[in-house]
Design an enzyme around this catalytic site. Sequence first.
Site, PDB file in Angstrom:
ATOM      1  N   GLU A 158      40.532 121.554  36.869  1.00 23.78           N
ATOM      2  CA  GLU A 158      40.125 122.177  35.603  1.00 23.78           C
ATOM      3  C   GLU A 158      39.079 121.317  34.877  1.00 23.78           C
ATOM      4  O   GLU A 158      39.148 121.119  33.661  1.00 23.78           O
ATOM      5  CB  GLU A 158      41.345 122.434  34.719  1.00 23.78           C
ATOM      6  CG  GLU A 158      42.303 123.439  35.319  1.00 23.78           C
ATOM      7  CD  GLU A 158      43.453 123.817  34.407  1.00 23.78           C
ATOM      8  OE1 GLU A 158      43.914 124.968  34.481  1.00 23.78           O
ATOM      9  OE2 GLU A 158      43.896 122.962  33.614  1.00 23.78           O
ATOM     10  N   GLU A 234      46.054 128.728  40.597  1.00 21.04           N
ATOM     11  CA  GLU A 234      47.278 128.627  39.801  1.00 21.04           C
ATOM     12  C   GLU A 234      47.547 129.975  39.153  1.00 21.04           C
ATOM     13  O   GLU A 234      46.922 130.338  38.156  1.00 21.04           O
ATOM     14  CB  GLU A 234      47.152 127.551  38.728  1.00 21.04           C
ATOM     15  CG  GLU A 234      47.059 126.136  39.260  1.00 21.04           C
ATOM     16  CD  GLU A 234      47.041 125.101  38.141  1.00 21.04           C
ATOM     17  OE1 GLU A 234      47.335 125.459  36.977  1.00 21.04           O
ATOM     18  OE2 GLU A 234      46.708 123.935  38.423  1.00 21.04           O
TER      19      GLU A 234
END
Length: 582
Positions: A158, A234
């Site tokens: 991220e 995810e």
Amino acid sequence: MGKFEIREKHFYLDGERFQIISGAIHYFRVVPQYWRDRLEKLKAMGCNTVETYVAWNVHEPKKGEFVFSGMADVAAFVRLAQELGLYVILRPSPYICAEWEFGGLPAWLLAEDGMRLRVTYEPFLQHVREYYAVLLPILEPLQITRGGPVILMQVENEYGSYSNDREYVKALADLMRESGVDVPLVSSDGGRRECFLGSGVDGVYPTVNGGSHADERFQVLSQYTDGGPLMCMEFWDGWFDSWGSGEHKTGDLEVSAQNLDVLLEKGNLSFYMFHGGTNFGFMNGANYYDVLTPDVTSYDYGAPLSEDGQITEKYRRFQEIIGRHAPIPQVGFSTKIMRKSYGALPVNRKVGLFEALSDISEPVTCVYTKSMELLGQNYGYILYHSTLETEEELKSLRLWGANDRAQIFVNREKVLTLYDRELKTEHEVDASMKQGTSLDILMENMGRVNYGPYLERQRKGIDQGVQVNFHMHSGWTHYCLPLDNLEKLDFTKGCTDGEPAFYEFVLMVEEPADTFFDFTGFGKGCAFLNGFNLGRFWEIGPQKRLYIPAPLFKKGENQIILFETEGKAADYITLADEPLLG
């Protein structure tokens, strides 16, 4: 030897189209004796792949000291997955987030003044190189190209939500390639265009994270895949809990079910989490937006498989949806697991923290206060002791550069408890003075922030100093309390009511079973079973019981020790057969 490729609109395994249906299990959150059970249940739900982060602070807890055994044996976990016919996605980026302490970064990085994290800063990159020089030779033989099950590896995590230093991302990717990683490299980012623009580099394939609006997230992702396959690295199917949040979060099953169907129809995914596990020890992370929100010990996450490995309604619903898109294998569960209530255990012995200090900590004196990290300590508590020789009266106190929670004692009488933002202001003190008045400050590291710009502000303890009345006070003795040596406790030394203390309980076990420690009546602290740190407890909840997996017990006598910091204790604890998360 095998080959895993990204081409056209799909993934290909040995020349055949392959849809990744994966689930996350973090080996470092599960006792190794239960890895097989969790992986079997993953496969039985319909997944063909398991995904795991690799936590740097698990493998290099002290600079240059590496651990790859027990719960840290990542290679054994990967080989077991292969034995069960599962493929593996490894995410060995230096930073992992994961609601894990400091996002997986080792705390000792903070001992270096000026340390900059997750950017092109040479001292940080050099530490990464030295870590990878040990880690990657362990992971390299596990790749599918070498006969192992690993099909993808992640470069950073991220990153577009943190920074846009693409040269840093490229440096990590180059380092992995130079170290023998030849499976496809991937990144994972939130579903905003800015995230992909900030983290994208050539040779690193983008994936997206999210728990809802699957169509929209895939539409954004498709702008950066050059026509390649779409992957949700995810798929958030639940959420995590923080102390004082009020209730256990489980996510919306109907929203998850609808989005799962879309993801399977249009691409590939990995459940985050399939099985959350437990933040054993002091390894929970924290978030910091307006206030500090440290995570609870349980990482149940509302996942399809509960913290103690129970199949849930979410599991059954997901299995049914997966069955519309892929065959569901028949898998037998080979590990015997049972829950048991061991009932109430009375306090056997107790000893106060102040009485025990000389047994479990070596004093370090200094004119000024030092943070945990500068004293070589990563986790736990630290006690700062001084004597007020130059004060005629005590009017006010302020701690400078302090994290996260302070209990302040004058002549061993608690006068203040300060938490988070309360540490940033001056406080009036109402305490009697006498010649040689003692000042003790017990600081607790509640878990370093694992996400966002506060990463670089995570020194724990008191980093700058203590203001007494109108000036900075000098002359301190530091007692580091990582609590990794409780076998040295001398329970004959006594205990003073209302002060922090250690409480011992004894349990005779004939048949080890999973159980849940109910800490009702105790205020705040942490618990140990036979020296193993089970994690933190706090009466504010939402978690009201700590999970104890059966393999941590031994047949015969078992010792449980609670360290309680509030001076609040009951006469017994209870070991129940069900969790109580909120």
